[in-house]
Design a protein around this motif. Structure first.
Motif, PDB file in Angstrom:
ATOM      1  N   ARG A   1      -1.044  -0.395   1.571  1.00  0.00           N
ATOM      2  CA  ARG A   1      -0.957  -0.542   3.032  1.00  0.00           C
ATOM      3  C   ARG A   1      -1.820  -1.718   3.464  1.00  0.00           C
ATOM      4  O   ARG A   1      -2.954  -1.870   3.012  1.00  0.00           O
ATOM      5  CB  ARG A   1      -1.422   0.723   3.751  1.00  0.00           C
ATOM      6  CG  ARG A   1      -1.554   0.556   5.275  1.00  0.00           C
ATOM      7  CD  ARG A   1      -1.934   1.870   5.960  1.00  0.00           C
ATOM      8  NE  ARG A   1      -0.822   2.808   5.906  1.00  0.00           N
ATOM      9  CZ  ARG A   1      -0.888   4.066   6.346  1.00  0.00           C
ATOM     10  NH1 ARG A   1      -2.022   4.535   6.854  1.00  0.00           N
ATOM     11  NH2 ARG A   1       0.184   4.846   6.264  1.00  0.00           N
TER      12      ARG A   1
ATOM     13  N   TRP B   1       0.307  11.985   2.079  1.00  0.00           N
ATOM     14  CA  TRP B   1      -0.230  10.692   1.656  1.00  0.00           C
ATOM     15  C   TRP B   1      -1.737  10.658   1.892  1.00  0.00           C
ATOM     16  O   TRP B   1      -2.232  11.244   2.855  1.00  0.00           O
ATOM     17  CB  TRP B   1       0.398   9.553   2.453  1.00  0.00           C
ATOM     18  CG  TRP B   1       1.819   9.250   2.128  1.00  0.00           C
ATOM     19  CD1 TRP B   1       2.925   9.752   2.739  1.00  0.00           C
ATOM     20  CD2 TRP B   1       2.292   8.367   1.114  1.00  0.00           C
ATOM     21  NE1 TRP B   1       4.059   9.237   2.182  1.00  0.00           N
ATOM     22  CE2 TRP B   1       3.705   8.378   1.179  1.00  0.00           C
ATOM     23  CE3 TRP B   1       1.665   7.558   0.172  1.00  0.00           C
ATOM     24  CZ2 TRP B   1       4.494   7.615   0.331  1.00  0.00           C
ATOM     25  CZ3 TRP B   1       2.455   6.796  -0.675  1.00  0.00           C
ATOM     26  CH2 TRP B   1       3.849   6.834  -0.592  1.00  0.00           C
TER      27      TRP B   1
ATOM     28  N   ASP C   1       5.887   0.905  -0.958  1.00  0.00           N
ATOM     29  CA  ASP C   1       5.905   2.057  -1.862  1.00  0.00           C
ATOM     30  C   ASP C   1       6.854   1.779  -3.023  1.00  0.00           C
ATOM     31  O   ASP C   1       7.969   1.281  -2.824  1.00  0.00           O
ATOM     32  CB  ASP C   1       6.322   3.318  -1.107  1.00  0.00           C
ATOM     33  CG  ASP C   1       5.417   3.596   0.084  1.00  0.00           C
ATOM     34  OD1 ASP C   1       4.187   3.519  -0.096  1.00  0.00           O
ATOM     35  OD2 ASP C   1       5.935   3.875   1.184  1.00  0.00           O
TER      36      ASP C   1
ATOM     37  N   ASN D   1       0.616   9.039  -2.974  1.00  0.00           N
ATOM     38  CA  ASN D   1       1.568  10.081  -2.558  1.00  0.00           C
ATOM     39  C   ASN D   1       1.226  11.369  -3.300  1.00  0.00           C
ATOM     40  O   ASN D   1       1.668  11.594  -4.424  1.00  0.00           O
ATOM     41  CB  ASN D   1       2.986   9.619  -2.871  1.00  0.00           C
ATOM     42  CG  ASN D   1       4.060  10.442  -2.195  1.00  0.00           C
ATOM     43  OD1 ASN D   1       5.254  10.265  -2.434  1.00  0.00           O
ATOM     44  ND2 ASN D   1       3.661  11.373  -1.340  1.00  0.00           N
TER      45      ASN D   1
ATOM     46  N   ARG E   1      -2.174   3.341  -1.309  1.00  0.00           N
ATOM     47  CA  ARG E   1      -1.594   4.590  -0.801  1.00  0.00           C
ATOM     48  C   ARG E   1      -1.298   5.502  -1.992  1.00  0.00           C
ATOM     49  O   ARG E   1      -0.742   5.060  -2.999  1.00  0.00           O
ATOM     50  CB  ARG E   1      -0.280   4.312  -0.051  1.00  0.00           C
ATOM     51  CG  ARG E   1      -0.474   3.883   1.365  1.00  0.00           C
ATOM     52  CD  ARG E   1       0.754   3.210   1.937  1.00  0.00           C
ATOM     53  NE  ARG E   1       1.991   3.946   1.850  1.00  0.00           N
ATOM     54  CZ  ARG E   1       2.404   4.883   2.707  1.00  0.00           C
ATOM     55  NH1 ARG E   1       1.612   5.240   3.708  1.00  0.00           N
ATOM     56  NH2 ARG E   1       3.571   5.465   2.576  1.00  0.00           N
TER      57      ARG E   1
ATOM     58  N   LYS F   1       9.394  11.236  -4.042  1.00  0.00           N
ATOM     59  CA  LYS F   1       7.990  10.965  -4.365  1.00  0.00           C
ATOM     60  C   LYS F   1       7.816   9.536  -4.880  1.00  0.00           C
ATOM     61  O   LYS F   1       8.601   9.046  -5.680  1.00  0.00           O
ATOM     62  CB  LYS F   1       7.475  11.955  -5.404  1.00  0.00           C
ATOM     63  CG  LYS F   1       5.955  12.034  -5.472  1.00  0.00           C
ATOM     64  CD  LYS F   1       5.512  13.194  -6.349  1.00  0.00           C
ATOM     65  CE  LYS F   1       4.014  13.447  -6.203  1.00  0.00           C
ATOM     66  NZ  LYS F   1       3.203  12.306  -6.567  1.00  0.00           N
ATOM     67  N   SER F   2       6.773   8.884  -4.391  1.00  0.00           N
ATOM     68  CA  SER F   2       6.440   7.523  -4.802  1.00  0.00           C
ATOM     69  C   SER F   2       5.347   7.565  -5.858  1.00  0.00           C
ATOM     70  O   SER F   2       4.428   8.377  -5.785  1.00  0.00           O
ATOM     71  CB  SER F   2       5.974   6.718  -3.593  1.00  0.00           C
ATOM     72  OG  SER F   2       5.437   5.482  -3.989  1.00  0.00           O
TER      73      SER F   2
ATOM     74  N   THR G   1      -4.669   7.566   2.155  1.00  0.00           N
ATOM     75  CA  THR G   1      -4.829   6.117   2.224  1.00  0.00           C
ATOM     76  C   THR G   1      -6.272   5.756   2.538  1.00  0.00           C
ATOM     77  O   THR G   1      -6.703   5.863   3.687  1.00  0.00           O
ATOM     78  CB  THR G   1      -3.911   5.506   3.299  1.00  0.00           C
ATOM     79  OG1 THR G   1      -2.569   5.916   3.081  1.00  0.00           O
ATOM     80  CG2 THR G   1      -3.985   3.987   3.267  1.00  0.00           C
TER      81      THR G   1
ATOM     82  N   TYR H   1       3.271   4.904  -6.523  1.00  0.00           N
ATOM     83  CA  TYR H   1       2.094   4.242  -5.954  1.00  0.00           C
ATOM     84  C   TYR H   1       2.529   3.388  -4.773  1.00  0.00           C
ATOM     85  O   TYR H   1       3.717   3.110  -4.584  1.00  0.00           O
ATOM     86  CB  TYR H   1       1.367   3.381  -7.000  1.00  0.00           C
ATOM     87  CG  TYR H   1       2.196   2.241  -7.556  1.00  0.00           C
ATOM     88  CD1 TYR H   1       2.082   0.954  -7.035  1.00  0.00           C
ATOM     89  CD2 TYR H   1       3.083   2.455  -8.607  1.00  0.00           C
ATOM     90  CE1 TYR H   1       2.837  -0.090  -7.543  1.00  0.00           C
ATOM     91  CE2 TYR H   1       3.842   1.412  -9.119  1.00  0.00           C
ATOM     92  CZ  TYR H   1       3.717   0.148  -8.595  1.00  0.00           C
ATOM     93  OH  TYR H   1       4.464  -0.874  -9.094  1.00  0.00           O
TER      94      TYR H   1
ATOM     95  N   GLU I   1      -2.148  11.897   5.691  1.00  0.00           N
ATOM     96  CA  GLU I   1      -0.979  12.020   6.560  1.00  0.00           C
ATOM     97  C   GLU I   1      -0.018  13.036   5.938  1.00  0.00           C
ATOM     98  O   GLU I   1       0.571  12.772   4.888  1.00  0.00           O
ATOM     99  CB  GLU I   1      -0.290  10.667   6.731  1.00  0.00           C
ATOM    100  CG  GLU I   1      -1.155   9.649   7.452  1.00  0.00           C
ATOM    101  CD  GLU I   1      -0.633   8.228   7.345  1.00  0.00           C
ATOM    102  OE1 GLU I   1      -0.573   7.533   8.363  1.00  0.00           O
ATOM    103  OE2 GLU I   1      -0.306   7.828   6.207  1.00  0.00           O
TER     104      GLU I   1
ATOM    105  N   ASN J   1       3.623  -0.883   4.953  1.00  0.00           N
ATOM    106  CA  ASN J   1       3.488   0.025   3.821  1.00  0.00           C
ATOM    107  C   ASN J   1       4.494  -0.353   2.738  1.00  0.00           C
ATOM    108  O   ASN J   1       5.698  -0.446   3.007  1.00  0.00           O
ATOM    109  CB  ASN J   1       3.729   1.473   4.250  1.00  0.00           C
ATOM    110  CG  ASN J   1       2.729   1.941   5.288  1.00  0.00           C
ATOM    111  OD1 ASN J   1       1.543   2.050   5.004  1.00  0.00           O
ATOM    112  ND2 ASN J   1       3.196   2.214   6.491  1.00  0.00           N
TER     113      ASN J   1
END
Length: 266
Positions: free
Chosen positions: A257, A218, A52, A243, A241, A251-252, A220, A254, A205, A50
Motif C-alpha cells: 500500500r 487485512w 495485491d 491478507n 499488506r 486470498k492474496s 497494514t 502478499y 481492516e 493497493n
C-alpha cells in the motif's frame, strides 16, 4: 506492475529520508496528528493505492486506487459534520478467470459523521449514516445494489499516540444486483507521530459478509511523513499488506500500500 513496485520502493526511501532529515516543525506535527484522526476538522484528499498479488487459483493480481476525500462542515458551535467518500478504481487480471481482465470503478461508499467540535481529554467520536452507491462500471467490480446503514468512529489522542476504531454495517435495499448486501466493516487503528511530521501506523481492516458467513481480514503497517510539494502540503505513506483471512478463491499471498494525501489546512 513492475513500474508500480519500483514506485513503492522509491516512495519508501523518500519517506525514510524525510524522516531522517526533517527539522522539528510544529505545523507538520499538528497536521500529522489531524490526519491520524478520521474525523478531524481538516479538508484532505487521499489517494490510496493497493497492489495485491497471488490471488486465487489463477495467481491473479489487483491494483486498487481508493479516492477518499474528507470534507468537514460546521453544523453549530458544538457539532461538526465530517463527510467521507471512498471510490475505488480497479484494474485486475486473472481474478474472475484465466486471462480475464477487468478495469473500472467499484461501488462508492459515502459516510457522514456527526461529531463534537471539541474533544474531551483527547477522546472524540462521531456517528452517522453510511450509504452504498452502485457506481461500478463493471459487473465484476460491484454489487449493483443501493445500501445504507450506521457508521461509528471513536478514538483517543494521547501524547504522540492515536488509537481507535471505525465500524459500519450496510444492508442493501434496492438495485439490479442479484445478491443482497449484508456487510459489516471493522477498522481498528494505531499510530505514532514524531514532532518532525513523520509517523508509523498499523491498521486492521475486517469485512464480514453475513449472507455467506465469510470474512476478509487485512493487516497494514506503514510509515508516513508530512512534507511539501511546492506550497502544497502532502502526507506520503507506504507499507506492506498482509491478507490474514479470506475465502480461498480470493486470498492474496502478499500486497503493498502507498498513498498520497493532499492537505488543505484552514
Amino acid at each position: 506492475m513492475k513500474r508500480l513496485t519500483t514506485l513503492y520502493i522509491l516512495l519508501f526511501f523518500a519517506i525514510c529520508t524525510q524522516t531522517a532529515t526533517a527539522q522539528t516543525k510544529d505545523d507538520d506535527h499538528d497536521l500529522a496528528k489531524k490526519l491520524a484522526n478520521p474525523i478531524a476538522n481538516l479538508i484532505s484528499v487521499p489517494f490510496q493505492n493497493n497492489m495485491d498479488f497471488g490471488i486465487g487459483e489463477f495467481n491473479g493480481t489487483r491494483n486498487t486506487v481508493n479516492i477518499q476525500p474528507v470534507i468537514p462542515f460546521k453544523i453549530s458551535d458544538k457539532v461538526n459534520l465530517i463527510t467521507r467518500m471512498v471510490l475505488p478504481v480497479v484494474h485486475q487480471e486473472n481474478i474472475t478467470g484465466l486471462n480475464n481482465i477487468e478495469t473500472g470503478t467499484g461501488d462508492m461508499v459515502l459516510s457522514g459523521f456527526f461529531s463534537p467540535s471539541n474533544s474531551k481529554k483527547g477522546l472524540t467520536w462521531g456517528i452517522g449514516p453510511a450509504i452504498l452507491l452502485p457506481s461500478a462500471s463493471n459487473e465484476f467490480l460491484g454489487t449493483g445494489k443501493f445500501g445504507a446503514g450506521p457508521t461509528f468512529v471513536a478514538l483517543k489522542q494521547q501524547n504522540a499516540f492515536t488509537y481507535g476504531l471505525l465500524v459500519n454495517q450496510i444492508w442493501s435495499f434496492a438495485g439490479s444486483g442479484t445478491t443482497d448486501v449484508n456487510q459489516f466493516f471493522l477498522q481498528p487503528f494505531l499510530s505514532y507521530n514524531w514532532k518532525s511530521g513523520a509517523g508509523a501506523s498499523a491498521v486492521f481492516e475486517m469485512t464480514h459478509d453475513w449472507n455467506h458467513q465469510s470474512t476478509v481480514l487485512w493487516f497494514t503497517p506503514s510509515i508516513n511523513g508530512v512534507t511539501s510539494l511546492g506550497k502544497q502540503k502532502v502526507q506520503l505513506s507506504v507499507g506492506p499488506r498482509f491478507n490474514l483471512a479470506a475465502p480461498t478463491a480470493h486470498k492474496s499471498r502478499y500486497g503493498f500500500r502507498a498513498s498520497v494525501s493532499f492537505i488543505f489546512p484552514k
